[in-house]
Design an enzyme around this catalytic site. Structure first.
Site, PDB file in Angstrom:
ATOM      1  N   GLN A 208     -29.527  45.051  43.985  1.00 53.18           N
ATOM      2  CA  GLN A 208     -28.292  44.567  44.579  1.00 53.18           C
ATOM      3  C   GLN A 208     -27.072  45.714  44.634  1.00 53.18           C
ATOM      4  OE1 GLN A 208     -25.927  41.724  42.479  1.00 53.18           O
ATOM      5  NE2 GLN A 208     -25.112  40.846  44.220  1.00 53.18           N
ATOM      6  N   GLY A 209     -26.932  46.288  45.721  1.00 51.02           N
ATOM      7  CA  GLY A 209     -25.971  47.147  46.047  1.00 51.02           C
ATOM      8  C   GLY A 209     -24.327  46.683  46.525  1.00 51.02           C
ATOM      9  N   TYR A 210     -23.809  45.969  45.759  1.00 54.61           N
ATOM     10  CA  TYR A 210     -22.402  45.483  45.911  1.00 54.61           C
ATOM     11  C   TYR A 210     -21.464  46.358  45.401  1.00 54.61           C
ATOM     12  CZ  TYR A 210     -23.801  40.869  47.699  1.00 54.61           C
ATOM     13  OH  TYR A 210     -24.160  39.661  48.492  1.00 54.61           O
ATOM     14  N   SER A 211     -21.457  46.400  44.182  1.00 52.12           N
ATOM     15  CA  SER A 211     -20.141  47.177  43.309  1.00 52.12           C
ATOM     16  C   SER A 211     -19.916  48.535  43.406  1.00 52.12           C
ATOM     17  CB  SER A 211     -20.118  47.009  41.814  1.00 52.12           C
ATOM     18  OG  SER A 211     -20.409  45.502  41.699  1.00 52.12           O
TER      19      SER A 211
ATOM     20  N   GLU B 166     -26.289  33.728  43.311  1.00 51.72           N
ATOM     21  CA  GLU B 166     -26.321  34.289  42.070  1.00 51.72           C
ATOM     22  C   GLU B 166     -25.808  33.774  40.574  1.00 51.72           C
ATOM     23  OE1 GLU B 166     -24.545  37.990  42.511  1.00 51.72           O
ATOM     24  OE2 GLU B 166     -25.025  38.981  40.423  1.00 51.72           O
TER      25      GLU B 166
ATOM     26  N   SER C  87     -16.279  38.480  37.043  1.00 51.57           N
ATOM     27  CA  SER C  87     -15.913  38.456  35.613  1.00 51.57           C
ATOM     28  C   SER C  87     -15.418  36.716  35.568  1.00 51.57           C
ATOM     29  CB  SER C  87     -14.906  39.279  35.408  1.00 51.57           C
ATOM     30  OG  SER C  87     -13.637  39.198  36.308  1.00 51.57           O
TER      31      SER C  87
ATOM     32  N   GLU D 202     -12.227  35.854  34.665  1.00 51.29           N
ATOM     33  CA  GLU D 202     -10.886  35.904  35.370  1.00 51.29           C
ATOM     34  C   GLU D 202     -11.237  35.407  36.783  1.00 51.29           C
ATOM     35  OE1 GLU D 202     -11.763  38.297  33.362  1.00 51.29           O
ATOM     36  OE2 GLU D 202     -10.359  38.130  31.564  1.00 51.29           O
TER      37      GLU D 202
HETATM   38  C1  LIG Z   1     -24.822  44.556  33.098  1.00 49.58           C
HETATM   39  C2  LIG Z   1     -23.962  44.551  34.364  1.00 49.58           C
HETATM   40  C3  LIG Z   1     -24.818  44.720  35.509  1.00 49.58           C
HETATM   41  C4  LIG Z   1     -24.352  44.664  36.781  1.00 49.58           C
HETATM   42  N1  LIG Z   1     -25.187  44.652  37.759  1.00 49.58           N
HETATM   43  C5  LIG Z   1     -24.861  44.617  39.209  1.00 49.58           C
HETATM   44  C6  LIG Z   1     -25.679  44.727  40.019  1.00 49.58           C
HETATM   45  O1  LIG Z   1     -26.897  44.841  40.122  1.00 49.58           O
HETATM   46  N2  LIG Z   1     -25.169  45.225  41.381  1.00 49.58           N
HETATM   47  C7  LIG Z   1     -23.880  45.242  41.467  1.00 49.58           C
HETATM   48  O2  LIG Z   1     -23.463  45.506  42.945  1.00 49.58           O
HETATM   49  N3  LIG Z   1     -22.898  44.922  40.663  1.00 49.58           N
HETATM   50  C8  LIG Z   1     -23.553  44.823  39.445  1.00 49.58           C
HETATM   51  N4  LIG Z   1     -22.416  44.826  38.365  1.00 49.58           N
HETATM   52  C9  LIG Z   1     -21.102  44.886  38.619  1.00 49.58           C
HETATM   53  C10 LIG Z   1     -20.217  43.501  38.315  1.00 49.58           C
HETATM   54  O3  LIG Z   1     -20.461  42.728  39.301  1.00 49.58           O
HETATM   55  C11 LIG Z   1     -19.006  44.371  38.062  1.00 49.58           C
HETATM   56  O4  LIG Z   1     -18.706  44.908  37.150  1.00 49.58           O
HETATM   57  C12 LIG Z   1     -17.729  43.073  38.138  1.00 49.58           C
HETATM   58  O5  LIG Z   1     -17.686  42.533  39.537  1.00 49.58           O
HETATM   59  C13 LIG Z   1     -16.416  43.426  37.760  1.00 49.58           C
HETATM   60  O6  LIG Z   1     -15.938  44.634  38.320  1.00 49.58           O
HETATM   61  P1  LIG Z   1     -15.553  45.966  37.583  1.00 49.58           P
HETATM   62  O7  LIG Z   1     -16.418  46.530  36.680  1.00 49.58           O
HETATM   63  O8  LIG Z   1     -14.883  47.107  38.654  1.00 49.58           O
HETATM   64  O9  LIG Z   1     -14.173  45.636  36.899  1.00 49.58           O
HETATM   65  P2  LIG Z   1     -12.721  45.392  37.637  1.00 49.58           P
HETATM   66  O10 LIG Z   1     -12.805  44.749  38.799  1.00 49.58           O
HETATM   67  O11 LIG Z   1     -12.224  46.805  37.523  1.00 49.58           O
HETATM   68  O12 LIG Z   1     -11.951  44.521  36.490  1.00 49.58           O
HETATM   69  C14 LIG Z   1     -11.485  44.898  35.217  1.00 49.58           C
HETATM   70  C15 LIG Z   1     -10.934  43.848  34.647  1.00 49.58           C
HETATM   71  O13 LIG Z   1      -9.800  43.401  35.064  1.00 49.58           O
HETATM   72  C16 LIG Z   1      -9.974  41.969  35.361  1.00 49.58           C
HETATM   73  N5  LIG Z   1      -9.565  41.592  36.872  1.00 49.58           N
HETATM   74  C17 LIG Z   1      -9.675  42.446  37.972  1.00 49.58           C
HETATM   75  N6  LIG Z   1      -9.316  41.754  39.079  1.00 49.58           N
HETATM   76  C18 LIG Z   1      -8.411  40.787  38.384  1.00 49.58           C
HETATM   77  C19 LIG Z   1      -7.634  39.764  39.055  1.00 49.58           C
HETATM   78  N7  LIG Z   1      -7.349  39.603  40.436  1.00 49.58           N
HETATM   79  N8  LIG Z   1      -7.181  38.695  38.198  1.00 49.58           N
HETATM   80  C20 LIG Z   1      -7.172  38.707  36.990  1.00 49.58           C
HETATM   81  N9  LIG Z   1      -7.934  39.750  36.312  1.00 49.58           N
HETATM   82  C21 LIG Z   1      -8.550  40.664  37.041  1.00 49.58           C
HETATM   83  C22 LIG Z   1     -11.576  41.711  35.435  1.00 49.58           C
HETATM   84  O14 LIG Z   1     -11.687  40.199  35.181  1.00 49.58           O
HETATM   85  C23 LIG Z   1     -11.790  42.419  34.339  1.00 49.58           C
HETATM   86  O15 LIG Z   1     -11.478  42.024  32.951  1.00 49.58           O
HETATM   87  C24 LIG Z   1     -23.014  44.640  36.947  1.00 49.58           C
HETATM   88  C25 LIG Z   1     -22.301  44.769  36.097  1.00 49.58           C
HETATM   89  C26 LIG Z   1     -22.682  44.666  34.812  1.00 49.58           C
HETATM   90  C27 LIG Z   1     -21.770  44.821  33.584  1.00 49.58           C
END
Ligand SMILES: Cc1cc2nc3c(=O)[nH]c(=O)nc-3n(C[C@H](O)[C@H](O)[C@H](O)COP(=O)(O)OP(=O)(O)OC[C@H]3O[C@@H](n4cnc5c(N)ncnc54)[C@H](O)[C@@H]3O)c2cc1C
Length: 393
Positions: A126-129, A244, A375, A377
């Site tokens: 999955q290439g989202y993040s 998901e 997350s 939040e």
């Molecule tokens: C083990 C693991 C597997 C993963 N696998 C995949 C994958 O296969 N494919 C893929 O695409 N992604 C994957 N991800 C990525 C995952 O979806 C992201 O890590 C997640 O969406 C959070 O984004 P971020 O890491 O950029 O954190 P950020 O968005 O930078 O968030 C950092 C913190 O700020 C908080 N925050 C952010 N915005 C807000 C808001 N508006 N209000 C309140 N709090 C907020 C968050 O809750 C978090 O605590 C994976 C992540 C992990 C840890």
């Protein structure tokens, strides 16, 4: 509230239980019970075995090879599979991309990819993040520029689970920069062996390599790999995320983990007393069981509305939130019940057979479950908005 199942459902449940008892390889059963990572080959072989039995794409309609089970049968199937400590099938293709292709894919895409997902011939990631787009996914910056019959892609994806094992990626890309940021996103299928893709490993806190960063440099992908319309990616992404999140809740897995913990707590002793009889431990186990039961009933409510034809909506956020909290609680209990067995510095092989030997890695990795799939939040915000919308109606 008491759950009752029909005689027909009970017969079905016994059949599933007997099949898993007879067919789950011991080595896989042990790995699942102790929380150890499976190899790529083990996952592929097991997935193909499930498919041969008609036990893989259990949520798919019959026309695409699904078994045509009722939601109750799917629920019972899941419980029995997890109770047997049998591995779950791969979710990226079966649970995420499959339903998306059925809803938005062209006939050619359905005919090509759905049977290959079923037979585990393709492995999807999955290439989202992206480095600058996680919770705020709509800010994604990977560009796909139209050039003749191709898109030319530049950018990077991060945290991509199993990208190093994948043959394909479903990917969100930016095809336009005009209007709202959500409007310029498209959903593209990418073969991972194309020139212009580099996969770099990220080793996580459990010491394992699940995650990667993926770089695209002038990668060419045919326009026929676009799913739906250009600019429809955000709608498709949201549809996929509800599937998901519902699957991340992992109710059946948590029920099986709870049963394993209760068994261990009854076997292991501290100062001569069984752990399960010690008031502090008994209270924690009871609390976890109560939370798990609440989660299970919420899951059943979602299942029954799905059976009535309603697609999962904000309820999937509730399930994800509650389900991952339960998973973390159970992983903490596993550390405390496993005690010295759960720590990774035991002499090589000395405790290799112990039930809790991988509890520390699992505990560490599960810190991430309240982050991946969106997350806590973010889930709370989804729920708050839906409650406000409900109150305004
Ligand atoms: C083990 C693991 C597997 C993963 N696998 C995949 C994958 O296969 N494919 C893929 O695409 N992604 C994957 N991800 C990525 C995952 O979806 C992201 O890590 C997640 O969406 C959070 O984004 P971020 O890491 O950029 O954190 P950020 O968005 O930078 O968030 C950092 C913190 O700020 C908080 N925050 C952010 N915005 C807000 C808001 N508006 N209000 C309140 N709090 C907020 C968050 O809750 C978090 O605590 C994976 C992540 C992990 C840890």
């Amino acid at each position: 509230m008491n759950l009752t199942f029909s005689d027909e459902d009970r017969v079905f449940q016994r059949g599933v239980r007997d099949w898993f008892a007879a067919n789950t390889p011991e080595v896989l059963r042990r790995k699942v019970e102790s929380g150890q990572m499976l190899t790529r080959d083990e996952i592929v072989h097991w997935q193909r075995r499930l498919d041969e039995q008609g036990f893989l794409v259990v949520g798919w309609p019959k026309e695409h090879g699904g078994p045509g089970w009722t939601p109750t049968q799917r629920y019972l199937y899941d419980l029995e599979r997890a109770a047997a400590n049998a591995p779950v099938g791969l979710s990226m293709g079966v649970i995420m991309l499959g339903p998306v292709l059925m809803a938005f894919g062209s006939d050619a895409q359905k005919a090509r990819y759905l049977p290959r997902i079923r037979r585990c011939e393709d492995w999807w990631c999955q290439g989202y993040s992206e480095p600058g787009a996680g919770s705020d996914l709509a800010s994604l910056a990977t560009t796909a520029v139209s050039d003749g019959d191709d898109y030319v892609i530049n950018g990077s994806k991060i945290w991509t689970t199993y990208a190093h094992w994948a043959t394909h990626m479903f990917c969100l890309v930016r095809t336009a920069n005009t209007g709202k940021k959500q409007e310029g996103i498209s959903f593209l299928l990418i073969e991972m062996d194309r020139p212009g893709i580099e996969v770099r490993p990220i080793v996580s806190i459990d010491g394992e390599h699940h995650l990667n960063q993926v770089f695209f440099t002038d990668l060419r992908v045919p326009r026929s790999n676009l799913v739906g319309q250009e600019g429809q990616g955000w709608e498709i992404a949201k549809y996929l995320l509800t599937h998901e999140r519902t699957s991340i809740a992992g109710v059946a897995e948590s029920k099986a983990a709870m049963a394993n913990l209760l068994r261990s707590a009854a076997e292991r002793r501290w100062a001569g007393t069984r752990l399960i009889d010690q008031p502090g431990m008994a209270a924690r186990l009871a609390r976890a069981e109560i939370d798990l039961t609440a989660l299970e009933y919420t899951n059943l409510r979602v299942l029954s509305s799905t059976a009535a034809g309603k697609a999962p909506g904000p309820e999937s956020s509730l399930l994800k939130l509650m389900g991952t909290a339960v998973q973390q609680t159970l992983s903490e209990l596993a550390l405390d019940i496993g005690a010295e067995q759960a720590w990774p510095w035991h002499p090589e092989g000395a405790l290799a057979e112990a039930a809790h030997v991988h509890s520390m890695e699992r505990y560490a990795f599960l810190r991430a479950c309240t982050i991946y799939g969106g997350s806590d939040e973010v889930q709370k915000t989804v729920l708050a908005k839906s409650m406000l919308a409900g109150a305004a109606r």
